[in-house]
Design an enzyme around this catalytic site. Structure first.
Site, PDB file in Angstrom:
ATOM      1  N   ARG A 166     -38.851  40.517 -32.788  1.00  0.00           N
ATOM      2  CA  ARG A 166     -37.703  40.103 -32.940  1.00  0.00           C
ATOM      3  C   ARG A 166     -36.597  40.978 -33.127  1.00  0.00           C
ATOM      4  NH1 ARG A 166     -36.908  38.227 -39.722  1.00  0.00           N
ATOM      5  NH2 ARG A 166     -37.659  40.690 -39.735  1.00  0.00           N
ATOM      6  N   ASP A 450     -37.302  44.615 -48.110  1.00  0.00           N
ATOM      7  CA  ASP A 450     -36.629  45.428 -46.478  1.00  0.00           C
ATOM      8  C   ASP A 450     -34.599  45.021 -46.398  1.00  0.00           C
ATOM      9  OD1 ASP A 450     -36.759  42.144 -46.124  1.00  0.00           O
ATOM     10  OD2 ASP A 450     -38.013  42.460 -44.683  1.00  0.00           O
TER      11      ASP A 450
END
Length: 537
Positions: A166, A450
């Site tokens: 990603r 996150d």
């Protein structure tokens, strides 16, 4: 045409020259010159669209793409090698320890995350690339401070989880690489370096260059990535369609264009993922000025069983399966605590219930944040799928596309509490502090946090203040009260030498209590606070 000037504005880190070869930099420059103008245009369109929603326009299915949705003849590309069975995917940053642990986890896929789970220090950017290449060449190992040794369980990457990398989202830049004085797109840097160094290597080893695309807000943004893929494959003499990309549907606007996004990426598409945390953040961000009707309860109560979240996930499965694409479920963020067996048992049961719902809804796989959760999720999907690699043949024709259901926030049940406000401020402080030290995936209160969860936390506080929300106890959330609570939570953090809590407090105060709402907290934090230390990860 004048040859562009490339400048590296960063202290050198070990083995940097292996990543930033002349050929690799030339490739990055070519990506920049061909695509940075369209990227900038699409970012401006994002803001215009966000402004329209903020001023009262509700997103809806697009009239100009109706033919794409109604045409039943088109499908995405067949499943690529290593992506046929994705029943459990583990996510995490690309530091050396996580790289080894993820590849030894027993999951089917590893989302190698250079975005929300990674703090973009120069050290992390370079070493993330090195660790992935080293893993493919079976030359990666790690010894902890306690002397524990880590190495890959197999030298054959076909026996390990398939890697899907990603890159950073379109909104982020890489300040350390400038082309004629203009910082490059962080996403193009991450994609370009990984593709340049690993595409042919992966193909030779029976896999391919696969990507997760974050935070897309429109089909046009997917089209930009598709054009980049076509160009990159031509430049490196790689057959068209070798790249495969899974798009995270993690913005409210993208939820109205799921089939269009699949269409734009057709020969490069590997499916869609329900990026639940960023999706909630996007809902708050887009409707933050629309009053109490669009206020969500405490973060812990915004579960996948809330009506607007159910509409989102069920329509995602339907969109994917009618086009032959994989539908991947959301994150189980629990981090086991081996000192509390009772709490672990409760959390594992909650994870099991979440995965049972996803498998029952037709998802082909789901995410976990910790290797200990892999067996739990695997057992659920094994039971649902049996010997089948996926359940793409389950079309979910019972689901009716409903654009109004996607924004039916008023049906969301729950309350706003002082406990919830404090939790948001505490998580925001601790996560931002961790991010500033170069650690983008932080274990806080037995959850892997996150950037997405930190964004929810600070955005909820901002919206509650803006809307004059009343808590379940009848107290109005004001800037003054939230500031008092923030100071109290700050006084409770465990300080240590070299911590960044003072800076984290300043950033969180700006992003959650300020008059203006910053689009992403990481933008100002990256520009003004992130220091390029080498770190230990």
């Amino acid at each position: 045409m004048t040859h562009p000037t490339v400048k590296i504005n960063a202290p050198s880190v070990p083995r940097q020259d292996e990543v930033l070869t002349k050929e690799a930099l030339d490739f990055l420059v070519s990506l920049h010159w061909r695509f940075h103008g369209e990227r900038n245009r699409l970012l401006q369109e994002r803001q215009r669209r966000r402004d329209r929603i903020s001023n009262g326009e509700n997103p809806a299915f697009r009239a100009d793409t109706k033919d794409i949705r109604e045409d039943t003849s088109w499908k995405v590309a067949p499943l690529a090698p290593g992506l046929e069975n994705r029943r459990v995917e583990i996510t995490g940053p690309t530091d050396k320890k996580m790289t080894i642990n993820a590849l030894n986890s027993g999951a089917k896929v590893w989302l190698a995350d250079m975005e929300d789970a990674s703090s973009p220090t120069w050290y992390n950017v370079i070493n993330g690339q090195l660790n992935l290449t080293d893993a493919y060449e079976n030359r990666i190992d790690f010894t902890s401070e306690k002397g524990k040794e880590y190495k890959l369980a197999s030298a054959d990457i076909r026996e390990l989880p398939t890697v899907v990398m990603r890159p950073r989202g379109w909104h982020l830049v890489e300040r350390h690489i400038e082309v004629d004085g203009v910082p490059m797109s962080g996403g193009l840097v991450d994609f370009g370096l990984y593709f340049f160094h690993n595409a042919k290597r992966l193909i030779e080893k029976g896999r391919g260059p696969y990507f997760y695309l974050p935070k897309l807000e429109s089909a046009e943004e997917a089209r930009l990535w598709n054009n980049i893929f076509i160009y990159a494959q031509d430049e490196l003499d790689i057959p068209q369609g070798t790249i495969r990309a899974t798009v995270l549907i993690e913005t409210i606007t993208a939820a109205f264009e799921m089939e269009e996004i699949l269409y734009e990426l057709r020969e490069h598409s590997a499916g869609l993922n329900a990026g639940r945390w960023d999706y909630i953040f996007s809902v708050i961000k887009n409707f933050r000025n629309r009053g109490s009707r669009y206020v969500l309860p405490d973060r812990g109560e915004v579960t996948m069983t809330q009506p607007f979240m159910r509409a989102y996930t069920e329509q995602l499965v339907r969109a994917c399966h009618r086009r032959g694409a994989s539908a991947i479920g959301g994150m189980a963020a629990f981090i086991p605590n081996r000192r509390d067996a009772e709490a672990n048992a409760r959390a594992m049961e909650a994870v099991r219930g979440d995965k049972l719902r996803e498998a029952g809804d037709g998802f082909d796989g789901s995410w976990v944040a910790h290797p200990d959760l892999v067996p739990v999720a695997m057992e659920v999907f094994d039971s649902e799928l049996g010997d089948r690699p996926n359940q793409i043949d389950r079309l979910r024709e019972d689901v009716e596309p409903d654009d109004k259901a996607l924004i039916d926030i008023e049906a969301c049940k729950g309350s706003v509490t002082e406990v919830g406000i404090r939790a948001n401020l505490s998580v925001g402080l601790k996560y931002i502090e961790s991010w500033l030290r170069g650690v983008g995936a932080a274990a806080i209160n037995n959850l892997m946090e996150d950037a997405a969860t930190a964004e929810i936390s600070r955005s909820q506080v901002w919206q509650w203040i803006k809307a004059g929300t009343r808590t379940v106890d009848g107290r109005t959330v004001t800037r003054e009260w939230a500031s008092e609570l923030l100071d109290e939570e700050f006084s409770h953090v465990d300080r240590f030498e070299g911590d960044r809590f003072d800076d984290a407090l300043e950033i969180l105060r700006e992003c959650s209590l300020g008059e203006e709402y910053p689009t992403f907290l990481t933008l100002s934090a990256y520009a003004g606070y992130l220091v390029d230390t080498q770190g230990t990860r």
